[in-house]
Design a protein around this motif. Structure first.
Motif, short mmCIF file in Angstrom:
data_model
loop_
_atom_site.label_atom_id
_atom_site.label_comp_id
_atom_site.label_asym_id
_atom_site.label_seq_id
_atom_site.Cartn_x
_atom_site.Cartn_y
_atom_site.Cartn_z
N VAL A 36 48.37 -64.83 -29.65
CA VAL A 36 48.18 -63.87 -30.69
C VAL A 36 49.24 -64.26 -32.06
O VAL A 36 48.97 -64.30 -33.01
CB VAL A 36 48.10 -62.23 -30.51
N MET A 37 50.43 -64.28 -31.53
CA MET A 37 51.65 -64.53 -32.52
C MET A 37 51.36 -65.99 -33.02
O MET A 37 51.68 -66.16 -34.15
CB MET A 37 52.94 -64.37 -31.61
N GLY A 38 51.03 -66.90 -32.31
CA GLY A 38 50.96 -68.21 -32.65
C GLY A 38 49.79 -68.33 -33.75
O GLY A 38 49.88 -68.99 -34.66
N GLY A 39 48.65 -67.60 -33.48
CA GLY A 39 47.46 -67.64 -34.40
C GLY A 39 47.71 -67.04 -35.73
O GLY A 39 47.45 -67.42 -36.74
N TRP A 40 48.61 -65.98 -35.62
CA TRP A 40 49.06 -65.34 -36.65
C TRP A 40 50.00 -66.47 -37.77
O TRP A 40 49.78 -66.56 -38.92
CB TRP A 40 49.89 -63.99 -36.48
N ALA A 41 51.06 -66.95 -36.99
CA ALA A 41 51.87 -67.90 -37.77
C ALA A 41 51.11 -68.86 -38.43
O ALA A 41 51.23 -69.32 -39.33
CB ALA A 41 52.98 -68.45 -36.62
N MET A 42 50.01 -69.68 -37.43
CA MET A 42 49.36 -70.81 -38.17
C MET A 42 48.31 -70.33 -39.25
O MET A 42 48.32 -71.00 -40.20
CB MET A 42 48.25 -71.32 -36.97
N ALA A 43 47.79 -69.18 -39.15
CA ALA A 43 46.94 -68.52 -40.28
C ALA A 43 47.73 -68.15 -41.51
O ALA A 43 47.55 -68.41 -42.55
CB ALA A 43 46.24 -67.29 -39.77
N MET A 44 48.96 -67.65 -41.37
CA MET A 44 49.96 -67.45 -42.46
C MET A 44 50.39 -68.89 -43.16
O MET A 44 50.42 -68.68 -44.27
CB MET A 44 51.36 -66.75 -41.91
N LEU A 45 50.40 -69.77 -42.47
CA LEU A 45 50.71 -71.13 -43.01
C LEU A 45 49.51 -71.60 -43.92
O LEU A 45 49.65 -72.06 -44.91
CB LEU A 45 51.14 -72.04 -41.96
N LEU A 46 48.45 -71.35 -43.27
CA LEU A 46 47.26 -72.01 -43.79
C LEU A 46 46.72 -70.99 -45.03
O LEU A 46 46.21 -71.56 -45.96
CB LEU A 46 45.75 -71.78 -42.87
N CYS A 47 47.38 -69.80 -45.25
CA CYS A 47 46.99 -69.02 -46.12
C CYS A 47 47.65 -69.34 -47.48
O CYS A 47 47.31 -69.08 -48.55
CB CYS A 47 47.34 -67.35 -45.93
N ARG A 48 48.65 -70.29 -47.25
CA ARG A 48 49.36 -70.63 -48.47
C ARG A 48 48.62 -72.13 -49.16
O ARG A 48 48.84 -72.09 -50.22
CB ARG A 48 50.68 -71.42 -48.05
N LEU A 49 47.62 -72.43 -48.48
CA LEU A 49 46.79 -73.39 -48.97
C LEU A 49 45.77 -72.92 -49.98
O LEU A 49 45.10 -71.82 -49.55
CB LEU A 49 45.99 -74.35 -47.99
N PRO A 50 45.25 -73.41 -51.25
CA PRO A 50 44.55 -72.87 -52.03
C PRO A 50 43.15 -72.82 -51.53
O PRO A 50 42.32 -72.03 -51.78
CB PRO A 50 44.72 -73.91 -53.16
N VAL A 51 42.70 -73.78 -50.67
CA VAL A 51 41.26 -73.79 -50.23
C VAL A 51 41.06 -72.57 -49.33
O VAL A 51 39.86 -72.05 -49.47
CB VAL A 51 41.03 -75.04 -49.41
N VAL A 52 41.99 -72.50 -48.32
CA VAL A 52 42.15 -71.13 -47.29
C VAL A 52 42.03 -69.90 -48.06
O VAL A 52 41.20 -68.96 -47.90
CB VAL A 52 42.96 -70.98 -46.34
N ARG A 53 42.91 -70.00 -49.41
CA ARG A 53 42.82 -68.48 -49.87
C ARG A 53 41.74 -68.24 -50.70
O ARG A 53 41.21 -67.03 -50.77
CB ARG A 53 44.08 -68.76 -51.05
N ALA A 54 40.85 -69.25 -51.00
CA ALA A 54 39.74 -69.28 -51.66
C ALA A 54 38.66 -68.73 -50.69
O ALA A 54 37.69 -68.11 -51.22
CB ALA A 54 39.16 -70.48 -52.33
N MET A 55 38.89 -69.17 -49.39
CA MET A 55 37.70 -68.47 -48.60
C MET A 55 37.99 -67.18 -48.16
O MET A 55 37.16 -66.58 -47.51
CB MET A 55 37.71 -69.58 -47.14
N THR A 56 39.39 -66.68 -48.03
CA THR A 56 39.62 -65.51 -47.68
C THR A 56 39.44 -64.30 -48.55
O THR A 56 39.20 -63.28 -48.10
CB THR A 56 41.10 -65.33 -46.91
N MET A 57 39.44 -64.64 -49.87
CA MET A 57 39.36 -63.65 -50.91
C MET A 57 38.57 -64.52 -51.89
O MET A 57 38.77 -65.59 -52.54
CB MET A 57 40.54 -63.54 -51.54
#
Length: 164
Positions: free
Chosen positions: A131-152
């Motif tokens: 769970v903590m590893g998934g959180w850390a990876m997702a937080m890093l991915l959230c910094r990418l504009p492509v992922v940010r566009a998919m999440t919001m």
């Protein structure tokens, strides 16, 4: 003005459309949560593979691959929760991540009472680490504009900013 032009300019329709990606992410969280619950609380999760499935389960249980399997399964859950909660408060995200860890521990405890399954403290720990590893990876991915566009549907400069 056509029907489509009217709806494109409607603030109610725009607000609902803005929340659509959030609902899709939370739908993915619920669907994966149910799948994970089924796989962890079934006496033979690979029943559809017949005797090969039982042999695969026994082989994986006796190696480090079992812990990797648990960590990866819960990393997906932690990552999905993090992506669904982009922009929500830190407390909100921590609550859901804590619930995911609690789910992993509870499923391990319940396995003690299920035939052909067993409780494993190391499995519960692997679930929490996942769970903590998934959180850390997702937080890093959230910094990418492509992922940010998919999440919001609106641009947010930082995943830690609270969404209304």
């Amino acid at each position: 003005m056509t029907f489509h032009d009217h709806h494109r300019k409607s603030p109610v329709v725009a607000k609902r459309a803005a929340h659509l990606p959030v609902r899709l992410w939370w739908g993915a969280v619920v669907a994966y949560f149910l799948l994970l619950s089924y796989l962890l609380l079934t006496p033979h999760p690979l029943w559809f593979m017949g005797t090969a499935g039982v042999a695969a389960e026994e082989t994986v249980d006796s190696t480090l691959a079992d812990y990797a399997q648990h960590a990866l399964a819960y990393a997906v859950l932690g990552g999905l929760i993090t992506l669904a909660a982009v922009g929500k408060s830190f407390r909100f995200r921590c609550g859901w991540l804590t619930a995911a860890v609690a789910h992993g521990v509870l499923c391990e405890v319940l396995q003690h009472f299920i035939p052909h399954r067993h409780f494993g403290a190391h499995d519960a720990l692997a679930n929490a680490v996942g769970v903590m590893g998934g959180w850390a990876m997702a937080m890093l991915l959230c910094r990418l504009p492509v992922v940010r566009a998919m999440t919001m549907s609106v641009s947010v400069p930082d995943p830690d900013i609270v969404r209304n």
